[in-house]
Design a protein around this motif. Structure first.
Motif, PDB file in Angstrom:
ATOM      1  N   GLU A 156       0.721  -1.087   0.147  1.00  0.00           N
ATOM      2  CA  GLU A 156       0.081   0.095  -0.082  1.00  0.00           C
ATOM      3  C   GLU A 156       0.972   1.199   0.048  1.00  0.00           C
ATOM      4  OE1 GLU A 156      -3.440   0.457  -0.213  1.00  0.00           O
ATOM      5  OE2 GLU A 156      -4.102  -1.820  -0.091  1.00  0.00           O
TER       6      GLU A 156
ATOM      7  N   PHE B 135      -1.580   5.618   4.433  1.00  0.00           N
ATOM      8  CA  PHE B 135      -0.799   4.367   4.900  1.00  0.00           C
ATOM      9  C   PHE B 135      -0.041   3.563   4.048  1.00  0.00           C
ATOM     10  CE2 PHE B 135      -0.881  -0.124   6.425  1.00  0.00           C
ATOM     11  CZ  PHE B 135      -0.354   0.026   7.639  1.00  0.00           C
TER      12      PHE B 135
ATOM     13  N   GLU C 296       2.345   0.222   3.077  1.00  0.00           N
ATOM     14  CA  GLU C 296       2.806  -1.025   3.802  1.00  0.00           C
ATOM     15  C   GLU C 296       3.668  -1.881   2.851  1.00  0.00           C
ATOM     16  OE1 GLU C 296       0.481  -4.586   6.489  1.00  0.00           O
ATOM     17  OE2 GLU C 296      -0.605  -3.180   4.839  1.00  0.00           O
ATOM     18  N   TRP C 297       4.496  -2.785   3.383  1.00  0.00           N
ATOM     19  CA  TRP C 297       5.418  -3.569   2.357  1.00  0.00           C
ATOM     20  C   TRP C 297       5.414  -4.850   3.172  1.00  0.00           C
ATOM     21  CZ3 TRP C 297       6.274   0.910   4.687  1.00  0.00           C
ATOM     22  CH2 TRP C 297       7.341   1.157   5.584  1.00  0.00           C
TER      23      TRP C 297
ATOM     24  N   ASN D 218       6.812  -2.758   9.262  1.00  0.00           N
ATOM     25  CA  ASN D 218       6.789  -2.881   8.108  1.00  0.00           C
ATOM     26  C   ASN D 218       5.621  -1.934   7.313  1.00  0.00           C
ATOM     27  OD1 ASN D 218       4.862  -4.948   9.109  1.00  0.00           O
ATOM     28  ND2 ASN D 218       4.742  -5.646   6.905  1.00  0.00           N
ATOM     29  N   HIS D 219       5.391  -0.856   7.977  1.00  0.00           N
ATOM     30  CA  HIS D 219       4.446  -0.014   7.579  1.00  0.00           C
ATOM     31  C   HIS D 219       4.812   1.594   8.043  1.00  0.00           C
ATOM     32  CE1 HIS D 219       2.556  -0.169  11.485  1.00  0.00           C
ATOM     33  NE2 HIS D 219       2.766  -1.269  11.433  1.00  0.00           N
TER      34      HIS D 219
ATOM     35  N   THR E  13       3.040   5.698   8.344  1.00  0.00           N
ATOM     36  CA  THR E  13       1.768   6.643   8.111  1.00  0.00           C
ATOM     37  C   THR E  13       2.387   8.273   8.077  1.00  0.00           C
ATOM     38  OG1 THR E  13       0.421   5.287   9.609  1.00  0.00           O
ATOM     39  CG2 THR E  13      -0.360   7.617   9.004  1.00  0.00           C
TER      40      THR E  13
END
Length: 374
Positions: free
Chosen positions: A40, A58, A60-61, A101-102, A104
């Protein structure tokens, strides 16, 4: 890096170097894998940035793996659409101090990043993002890159946390250390009621020390640098909204105490620093209901018309709480309205008594007033 880099790796490198050493001083393997997939936001996602402080995006990976099975640190990197991340525009740690692993990002942060990419205010442009994984040293670039299309806020990229007005035109002169604080209404929104001298200059600054950000007014917009002036000495209200890069202003020509029943207006002279005050004033000539009704409010005349200042949320007699006297501006100008104020202590009328009356829009406190019966 071309611009500001938010780095945690300096401290993290030291910590992980200690952790990575065995008892005999041998350095363990600090290699990590590259992030395999970005989750994301979707590749090519288009976002119209919002000025709200709660607006976020947000990222994410997929997790990377460390050869020692320990913790991996992540950074999100942004670059121009044709960049290769060898010299990113902006790098920031992931959530949890880089351990998640994200990440914001607020829309306001993204607005600044878009500005670094050369995207103009209120315009749309595209940049790229990816993720670097590491143990604090030797960061590995993710196997994937994604694009993100942003429509920038119409305001400025650098929105000050605080705002002051300074210059020869102001009540405090051009000494930066004496600049007048403006009232912060919300993130990026400020206002002040103050006197300005014609044909002298003033500007807005983000701090009263060092080398602050400087702003002035041009047309209907807030611009970086420069200075402004007024063509007539007077008391002015300035409201600046950096989120949309615009401002409004009006000249305040008169503030009156307004007695509801009699509709008598009593003018308060401007004292300075957002305060109007009349002392030792004796009211005469009232009788009957117009004399005995204790309700009052304030009326302000300006270059944009007449408004009323009334209590924020009450329709009762004073409680002794100072918040009872806090004031808010209303556009409906009528003899009888909600949120009028009662004279305290209640007496046998307004007439033949002497008063000190203060109406304060000083930005360093609540907008309020005081009426003293002497």
């Amino acid at each position: 890096m071309k611009k500001i880099l938010i780095k945690l790796f300096t401290v993290a490198s030291f910590i992980f170097a200690l952790i990575a050493c065995s008892d005999d001083g041998e350095v363990r393997d600090l290699d990590v894998t590259a992030v395999g997939s970005l989750y994301e936001p979707d590749n090519g996602k288009s976002i119209v940035l919002q000025a709200s402080a709660s607006a976020t995006l947000f990222f994410e990976w997929a997790p990377a793996r460390a050869e020692d099975s320990g913790m991996v640190l992540y950074e999100v990197a942004f670059d121009e659409a044709d960049g290769d991340f060898s010299d990113p525009l902006f790098v920031a740690a992931a959530d949890n101090n880089g351990g998640s692993n994200h990440a914001t990002f607020t829309h306001k942060q993204l607005n600044k990043i878009a500005a670094l990419a050369g995207i103009e205010s209120a315009q749309q442009g595209t940049l790229k993002w990816t993720v670097f994984s590491s143990k604090g040293i030797n960061p590995m670039k993710a196997e994937e890159e994604r694009t993100l299309t942003l429509t920038r806020l119409s305001g400025l990229a650098d929105i000050p946390d605080n705002l002051y007005i300074t210059g020869a035109a102001t009540e405090s002169g051009d000494d930066l250390s004496n600049a007048l604080m403006m009232k912060k209404l919300a993130d990026g929104e400020f206002e002040i009621y103050t006197q300005l001298t014609e044909d002298e200059s003033f500007k807005f600054v983000s701090a009263t020390t060092g080398t602050p950000l400087e702003f002035s007014l041009e047309g209907e917009k807030i611009v970086e640098g420069g200075s402004s002036s007024v063509t007539k000495t007077g008391v002015y209200k300035y409201y600046l909204d950096f989120n949309i890069g615009s401002f409004t202003t009006k000249e305040v020509t008169k503030v009156n105490l307004f007695l509801n029943w009699s509709q008598m207006k009593i003018e308060l002279p401007y004292k300075g620093y957002g305060v109007w005050e009349l002392t030792n004033h004796t009211i005469t000539g009232l009788s009957g209901g117009e004399n005995s009704d204790d309700r009052y409010k304030f009326r302000m005349e300006s270059s944009t018309g007449e408004t009323e200042w009334r209590a924020i949320n009450n329709d009762s007699k004073p409680t002794g709480n100072e918040a009872y006297y806090y004031m808010v501006e209303k556009n409906n100008v009528e003899q009888w309205t909600n949120n009028q104020v009662w004279k305290s202590p209640a007496t046998d009328g307004w007439s033949d008594k002497t008063y000190d009356i203060t109406f304060s829009l000083n930005p360093e406190g609540s907008y309020t007033h005081n009426l003293v019966i002497k």
